[in-house]
Design a protein around this motif. Structure first.
Motif, short mmCIF file in Angstrom:
data_model
loop_
_atom_site.label_atom_id
_atom_site.label_comp_id
_atom_site.label_asym_id
_atom_site.label_seq_id
_atom_site.Cartn_x
_atom_site.Cartn_y
_atom_site.Cartn_z
N ALA A 1 0.83 -1.20 0.00
CA ALA A 1 0.00 0.00 0.00
C ALA A 1 0.87 1.26 0.00
O ALA A 1 0.59 2.23 -0.72
CB ALA A 1 -0.93 0.00 1.20
N ALA A 2 1.94 1.23 0.79
CA ALA A 2 2.85 2.38 0.85
C ALA A 2 3.59 2.57 -0.47
O ALA A 2 3.94 3.70 -0.84
CB ALA A 2 3.85 2.19 1.99
N LYS A 3 3.83 1.49 -1.19
CA LYS A 3 4.49 1.59 -2.49
C LYS A 3 3.57 2.18 -3.56
O LYS A 3 4.03 2.92 -4.44
CB LYS A 3 4.97 0.21 -2.94
CG LYS A 3 6.23 -0.30 -2.26
CD LYS A 3 6.65 -1.62 -2.83
CE LYS A 3 7.95 -2.09 -2.20
NZ LYS A 3 9.07 -1.18 -2.47
N CYS A 4 2.31 1.83 -3.51
CA CYS A 4 1.38 2.23 -4.57
C CYS A 4 0.94 3.68 -4.46
O CYS A 4 0.66 4.32 -5.49
CB CYS A 4 0.15 1.32 -4.55
SG CYS A 4 0.49 -0.38 -5.10
N LEU A 5 0.88 4.22 -3.27
CA LEU A 5 0.37 5.58 -3.11
C LEU A 5 1.25 6.66 -3.74
O LEU A 5 0.74 7.56 -4.42
CB LEU A 5 0.13 5.88 -1.63
CG LEU A 5 -1.14 5.25 -1.03
CD1 LEU A 5 -1.22 5.53 0.46
CD2 LEU A 5 -2.39 5.78 -1.73
N PRO A 6 2.59 6.65 -3.54
CA PRO A 6 3.41 7.73 -4.12
C PRO A 6 3.29 7.87 -5.63
O PRO A 6 3.17 9.00 -6.13
CB PRO A 6 4.83 7.35 -3.69
CG PRO A 6 4.65 6.60 -2.42
CD PRO A 6 3.39 5.81 -2.63
N PRO A 7 3.30 6.78 -6.44
CA PRO A 7 3.12 6.97 -7.89
C PRO A 7 1.76 7.56 -8.25
O PRO A 7 1.67 8.37 -9.19
CB PRO A 7 3.28 5.55 -8.45
CG PRO A 7 4.06 4.81 -7.43
CD PRO A 7 3.63 5.37 -6.12
N LEU A 8 0.72 7.16 -7.53
CA LEU A 8 -0.60 7.72 -7.80
C LEU A 8 -0.66 9.21 -7.47
O LEU A 8 -1.24 10.00 -8.22
CB LEU A 8 -1.66 6.96 -7.00
CG LEU A 8 -1.81 5.47 -7.33
CD1 LEU A 8 -2.79 4.81 -6.37
CD2 LEU A 8 -2.27 5.27 -8.77
N ILE A 9 -0.03 9.58 -6.36
CA ILE A 9 0.04 11.00 -6.00
C ILE A 9 0.89 11.76 -7.01
O ILE A 9 0.59 12.91 -7.37
CB ILE A 9 0.61 11.16 -4.57
CG1 ILE A 9 -0.35 10.52 -3.55
CG2 ILE A 9 0.85 12.62 -4.24
CD1 ILE A 9 0.19 10.47 -2.15
N THR A 10 1.95 11.11 -7.50
CA THR A 10 2.80 11.73 -8.52
C THR A 10 2.01 12.03 -9.79
O THR A 10 2.21 13.07 -10.43
CB THR A 10 3.99 10.81 -8.85
OG1 THR A 10 4.78 10.61 -7.67
CG2 THR A 10 4.87 11.42 -9.94
N ALA A 11 1.11 11.12 -10.16
CA ALA A 11 0.28 11.36 -11.34
C ALA A 11 -0.58 12.60 -11.17
O ALA A 11 -0.72 13.41 -12.10
CB ALA A 11 -0.60 10.13 -11.61
N MET A 12 -1.15 12.78 -9.99
CA MET A 12 -1.96 13.97 -9.74
C MET A 12 -1.09 15.22 -9.72
O MET A 12 -1.48 16.27 -10.26
CB MET A 12 -2.70 13.82 -8.41
CG MET A 12 -3.79 12.75 -8.44
SD MET A 12 -4.80 12.68 -6.93
CE MET A 12 -3.66 11.86 -5.81
N ALA A 13 0.12 15.12 -9.13
CA ALA A 13 1.02 16.27 -9.10
C ALA A 13 1.49 16.63 -10.50
O ALA A 13 1.59 17.82 -10.85
CB ALA A 13 2.23 15.95 -8.21
#
Length: 244
Positions: free
Chosen positions: A97-109
């Protein structure tokens, strides 16, 4: 008595892994430079149309963002650091879960960055060319475009999680649009399969902010095929995989 590692700390560590590695830094620089260059070049060629310029950034995003997701979930296995990671936090689901969240947040950023670049470029080119700027774009279209970028990353995460092999996952994600374009030309059956299973085609109405009930059903089917099923199987594989 030992205390569990807080999830925010796991999230912080995985976010640092995403950007501290050589590949992560290179991908970030390429993403920023490509966004700036593509928006600027398109504005000079086609004129100051905000919606067109934002959509131009999405061309690079559809290629680079899935790769970021893939590298995030496959890095532990290619660098053989999974043993250390899972020894420090044996609950693998929390790590995933901790691995998947940063790339998803990066997409929004990245989507927000493209919008922030496109607005002043639109104004500057309109002033330089002495032509009216085209600001016509709806908030729903912006949200849909951002959501599409997030879905693209989710697809990369899912395929990467399933295969745990970065080169194979990257090839699949990058070759899939070309394969679907071929399938779409194979008569009515091929066109129907493309409409229901090609995430890029199914997400087009979402990206332009004009979805119907049928569009939503096709998008849901493609998400199940490319995100839900691979992610579920991939998580099961990681949870059961022997680490050495």
């Amino acid at each position: 008595m030992t205390t569990s590692i807080p999830f925010y700390r796991l999230l912080s560590v995985e976010a640092r892994k995403l950007f501290d590695t050589r590949s992560g830094k290179i991908m970030t620089v390429i993403l920023i430079v490509l966004t700036l260059m593509s928006i600027t070049a398109r504005s000079v060629i086609d004129g100051p149309q905000l919606g067109t310029l934002i959509g131009t950034a999405g061309i690079g995003f559809s290629t680079l963002l899935p790769v970021i997701g893939i590298l995030t979930v496959t890095g532990e296995w290619s660098h053989r650091t999974a043993l250390t990671t899972f020894a420090l936090e044996p609950r693998r689901l929390r790590v995933l879960a901790a691995k998947c969240l940063p790339p998803l947040i990066t997409a929004m950023a990245a989507s927000l960055f493209a919008m922030l670049v496109a607005v002043p470029v639109t104004a500057a080119v309109a002033s330089a060319q002495d032509v009216p700027a085209g600001w016509e774009i709806t908030p729903l279209a912006l949200l849909g475009w951002t959501a599409t970028n997030v879905l693209v990353v989710a697809m990369g995460l899912s395929v990467g999680m399933l295969l745990l092999n970065a080169p194979a996952a990257i090839v699949i994600c990058l070759a899939t649009p070309m394969l679907w374009s071929v399938v779409a030309r194979l008569g009515a059956t091929g066109a129907a399969l493309t409409e229901w299973l090609d995430l890029g085609s199914a997400a087009t109405p979402l990206m332009v902010g004009d979805m119907t009930g049928g569009d939503a059903a096709r998008l849901a089917a493609s998400m199940i095929f490319w995100i839900v099923i691979p992610m579920t199987l991939g998580v099961m594989r990681v949870l059961r995989k022997e680490v050495n």
